[in-house]
Motif scaffolding. Structure first.
Motif, PDB file in Angstrom:
ATOM      1  N   LEU A   5      -4.875   3.343  -0.732  1.00 43.77           N
ATOM      2  CA  LEU A   5      -4.767   3.391   0.725  1.00 43.77           C
ATOM      3  C   LEU A   5      -5.745   2.442   1.412  1.00 43.77           C
ATOM      4  O   LEU A   5      -5.626   2.200   2.609  1.00 43.77           O
ATOM      5  N   LEU A   6      -6.702   1.912   0.666  1.00 40.79           N
ATOM      6  CA  LEU A   6      -7.666   0.970   1.236  1.00 40.79           C
ATOM      7  C   LEU A   6      -6.986  -0.345   1.572  1.00 40.79           C
ATOM      8  O   LEU A   6      -5.975  -0.706   0.972  1.00 40.79           O
ATOM      9  N   LYS A   7      -7.581  -1.084   2.503  1.00 44.86           N
ATOM     10  CA  LYS A   7      -7.037  -2.394   2.847  1.00 44.86           C
ATOM     11  C   LYS A   7      -7.033  -3.266   1.606  1.00 44.86           C
ATOM     12  O   LYS A   7      -8.046  -3.390   0.921  1.00 44.86           O
ATOM     13  N   LYS A   8      -5.888  -3.859   1.321  1.00 47.66           N
ATOM     14  CA  LYS A   8      -5.715  -4.591   0.073  1.00 47.66           C
ATOM     15  C   LYS A   8      -6.274  -6.003   0.128  1.00 47.66           C
ATOM     16  O   LYS A   8      -6.088  -6.721   1.090  1.00 47.66           O
ATOM     17  N   THR A   9      -6.948  -6.326  -0.938  1.00 49.38           N
ATOM     18  CA  THR A   9      -7.266  -7.706  -1.274  1.00 49.38           C
ATOM     19  C   THR A   9      -6.878  -7.836  -2.737  1.00 49.38           C
ATOM     20  O   THR A   9      -6.611  -6.838  -3.407  1.00 49.38           O
ATOM     21  N   ARG A  10      -6.878  -9.025  -3.246  1.00 54.66           N
ATOM     22  CA  ARG A  10      -6.485  -9.204  -4.646  1.00 54.66           C
ATOM     23  C   ARG A  10      -7.421  -8.436  -5.583  1.00 54.66           C
ATOM     24  O   ARG A  10      -7.001  -7.885  -6.588  1.00 54.66           O
ATOM     25  N   ASN A  11      -8.697  -8.382  -5.247  1.00 48.49           N
ATOM     26  CA  ASN A  11      -9.677  -7.751  -6.131  1.00 48.49           C
ATOM     27  C   ASN A  11      -9.643  -6.233  -6.110  1.00 48.49           C
ATOM     28  O   ASN A  11      -9.985  -5.607  -7.099  1.00 48.49           O
ATOM     29  N   ALA A  28      -7.168  17.300 -18.310  1.00 48.98           N
ATOM     30  CA  ALA A  28      -6.349  17.528 -17.116  1.00 48.98           C
ATOM     31  C   ALA A  28      -7.182  17.316 -15.850  1.00 48.98           C
ATOM     32  O   ALA A  28      -6.688  16.741 -14.872  1.00 48.98           O
ATOM     33  N   ILE A  29      -8.430  17.758 -15.876  1.00 48.27           N
ATOM     34  CA  ILE A  29      -9.321  17.538 -14.732  1.00 48.27           C
ATOM     35  C   ILE A  29      -9.502  16.042 -14.498  1.00 48.27           C
ATOM     36  O   ILE A  29      -9.409  15.554 -13.365  1.00 48.27           O
ATOM     37  N   PHE A  30      -9.747  15.305 -15.566  1.00 48.56           N
ATOM     38  CA  PHE A  30      -9.973  13.870 -15.454  1.00 48.56           C
ATOM     39  C   PHE A  30      -8.697  13.148 -15.017  1.00 48.56           C
ATOM     40  O   PHE A  30      -8.748  12.214 -14.211  1.00 48.56           O
ATOM     41  N   ALA A  31      -7.531  13.585 -15.508  1.00 45.26           N
ATOM     42  CA  ALA A  31      -6.257  12.974 -15.095  1.00 45.26           C
ATOM     43  C   ALA A  31      -6.012  13.230 -13.604  1.00 45.26           C
ATOM     44  O   ALA A  31      -5.579  12.327 -12.881  1.00 45.26           O
ATOM     45  N   PHE A  32      -6.315  14.434 -13.139  1.00 47.43           N
ATOM     46  CA  PHE A  32      -6.166  14.747 -11.720  1.00 47.43           C
ATOM     47  C   PHE A  32      -7.123  13.898 -10.884  1.00 47.43           C
ATOM     48  O   PHE A  32      -6.758  13.399  -9.815  1.00 47.43           O
ATOM     49  N   THR A  33      -8.332  13.700 -11.388  1.00 49.02           N
ATOM     50  CA  THR A  33      -9.301  12.846 -10.709  1.00 49.02           C
ATOM     51  C   THR A  33      -8.792  11.410 -10.639  1.00 49.02           C
ATOM     52  O   THR A  33      -8.939  10.742  -9.609  1.00 49.02           O
ATOM     53  N   CYS A  34      -8.182  10.931 -11.721  1.00 51.26           N
ATOM     54  CA  CYS A  34      -7.591   9.581 -11.719  1.00 51.26           C
ATOM     55  C   CYS A  34      -6.517   9.479 -10.641  1.00 51.26           C
ATOM     56  O   CYS A  34      -6.408   8.449  -9.956  1.00 51.26           O
ATOM     57  N   CYS A  35      -5.741  10.531 -10.475  1.00 55.00           N
ATOM     58  CA  CYS A  35      -4.703  10.544  -9.445  1.00 55.00           C
ATOM     59  C   CYS A  35      -5.335  10.446  -8.056  1.00 55.00           C
ATOM     60  O   CYS A  35      -4.891   9.652  -7.222  1.00 55.00           O
ATOM     61  N   ALA A  36      -6.379  11.230  -7.828  1.00 49.80           N
ATOM     62  CA  ALA A  36      -7.052  11.210  -6.525  1.00 49.80           C
ATOM     63  C   ALA A  36      -7.696   9.852  -6.249  1.00 49.80           C
ATOM     64  O   ALA A  36      -7.583   9.310  -5.140  1.00 49.80           O
ATOM     65  N   VAL A  37      -8.349   9.283  -7.257  1.00 48.28           N
ATOM     66  CA  VAL A  37      -8.971   7.965  -7.102  1.00 48.28           C
ATOM     67  C   VAL A  37      -7.901   6.899  -6.862  1.00 48.28           C
ATOM     68  O   VAL A  37      -8.054   6.027  -6.000  1.00 48.28           O
ATOM     69  N   GLY A  38      -6.817   6.952  -7.612  1.00 48.17           N
ATOM     70  CA  GLY A  38      -5.730   5.995  -7.433  1.00 48.17           C
ATOM     71  C   GLY A  38      -5.115   6.097  -6.047  1.00 48.17           C
ATOM     72  O   GLY A  38      -4.859   5.074  -5.402  1.00 48.17           O
ATOM     73  N   LEU A  39      -4.894   7.324  -5.582  1.00 43.46           N
ATOM     74  CA  LEU A  39      -4.320   7.521  -4.256  1.00 43.46           C
ATOM     75  C   LEU A  39      -5.269   7.002  -3.182  1.00 43.46           C
ATOM     76  O   LEU A  39      -4.868   6.244  -2.297  1.00 43.46           O
ATOM     77  N   GLY A  40      -6.524   7.383  -3.273  1.00 41.42           N
ATOM     78  CA  GLY A  40      -7.501   6.943  -2.276  1.00 41.42           C
ATOM     79  C   GLY A  40      -7.684   5.438  -2.258  1.00 41.42           C
ATOM     80  O   GLY A  40      -7.676   4.809  -1.200  1.00 41.42           O
ATOM     81  N   SER A  41      -7.814   4.848  -3.437  1.00 42.19           N
ATOM     82  CA  SER A  41      -8.049   3.401  -3.496  1.00 42.19           C
ATOM     83  C   SER A  41      -6.799   2.599  -3.125  1.00 42.19           C
ATOM     84  O   SER A  41      -6.906   1.480  -2.646  1.00 42.19           O
ATOM     85  N   ARG A  85       0.840  -1.213   0.000  1.00 46.72           N
ATOM     86  CA  ARG A  85       0.000   0.000   0.000  1.00 46.72           C
ATOM     87  C   ARG A  85       0.866   1.250   0.000  1.00 46.72           C
ATOM     88  O   ARG A  85       0.532   2.239  -0.633  1.00 46.72           O
ATOM     89  N   LYS A  86       1.988   1.206   0.719  1.00 47.77           N
ATOM     90  CA  LYS A  86       2.877   2.362   0.771  1.00 47.77           C
ATOM     91  C   LYS A  86       3.459   2.660  -0.606  1.00 47.77           C
ATOM     92  O   LYS A  86       3.526   3.812  -1.019  1.00 47.77           O
ATOM     93  N   ILE A  87       3.876   1.626  -1.298  1.00 49.03           N
ATOM     94  CA  ILE A  87       4.483   1.825  -2.618  1.00 49.03           C
ATOM     95  C   ILE A  87       3.457   2.369  -3.594  1.00 49.03           C
ATOM     96  O   ILE A  87       3.700   3.364  -4.287  1.00 49.03           O
ATOM     97  N   SER A  88       2.306   1.745  -3.668  1.00 51.73           N
ATOM     98  CA  SER A  88       1.272   2.175  -4.603  1.00 51.73           C
ATOM     99  C   SER A  88       0.825   3.602  -4.309  1.00 51.73           C
ATOM    100  O   SER A  88       0.746   4.436  -5.217  1.00 51.73           O
ATOM    101  N   SER A  89       0.560   3.903  -3.048  1.00 50.23           N
ATOM    102  CA  SER A  89       0.116   5.253  -2.710  1.00 50.23           C
ATOM    103  C   SER A  89       1.226   6.276  -2.936  1.00 50.23           C
ATOM    104  O   SER A  89       0.954   7.423  -3.299  1.00 50.23           O
ATOM    105  N   SER A  90       2.487   5.867  -2.776  1.00 52.52           N
ATOM    106  CA  SER A  90       3.606   6.783  -3.036  1.00 52.52           C
ATOM    107  C   SER A  90       3.662   7.191  -4.499  1.00 52.52           C
ATOM    108  O   SER A  90       3.927   8.354  -4.812  1.00 52.52           O
TER     109      SER A  90
END
Length: 158
Positions: free
Chosen positions: A82-88, A67-80, A5-10
């Motif tokens: 940080l969630l507890k990881k499962t394979r899915n 650019a708005i959508f790319a920034f949104t992708c960044c926010a969604v990627g960062l938020g998701s 999670r640290k690597i992905s969120s980084s």
């Protein structure tokens, strides 16, 4: 927090930082005329354009939808990420990173077409893509590849 999670969120945090760095510099005869950060492209901005005869003119640059959508992708990627990881649930950060990388390249393609149209016939008109632009692209790709690798080769958790 597990290392995965640290690597992905980084990766996504670095993309977020890249949005505050210079994305594009527009120059005329090798003299920079305008520099925009990713956030300025995302939110829109007003710039002073030099005038050959008289005072500088203010010009409103609207927000770029990609650019708005790319920034949104960044926010969604960062938020998701940080969630507890499962394979899915590693699929969402992988998709957000891939779509973000695609949108960054799409921004470049669209701007190149616009500059060709606007500067038609003038050789000295140039657009250079800066550290923020290439950093965002590279770390979006890195986040995508890392999350895909995590899906394919899951790390066992206790």
């Amino acid at each position: 927090m597990p290392t995965s999670r640290k690597i992905s969120s980084s990766f996504f945090a670095i993309v977020l930082i890249c949005f505050f760095l210079p994305f594009i510099t527009i120059s005329c005869d090798r003299t920079p005329v305008l520099e925009l950060s990713g956030m300025q492209m995302t939110t829109g901005t007003t710039v002073e354009t030099p005038s050959f005869a008289g005072p500088a003119e203010s010009k409103k640059i609207p927000a770029d939808g990609k650019a708005i959508f790319a920034f949104t992708c960044c926010a969604v990627g960062l938020g998701s990420s940080l969630l507890k990881k499962t394979r899915n649930n590693k699929v969402l950060p992988a998709c957000a990173g891939g779509l973000g990388a695609f949108l960054i390249l799409s921004i470049k393609s669209g701007l190149n077409q616009e500059f060709t149209k606007q500067g038609a016939g003038y050789v000295g008109f140039n657009a250079e893509y800066g550290l923020g632009f290439w950093g965002a692209f590279i770390f979006f790709v890195a986040a995508t590849l890392y999350n895909i690798w995590q899906i394919v080769n899951p790390i066992p958790t206790d």
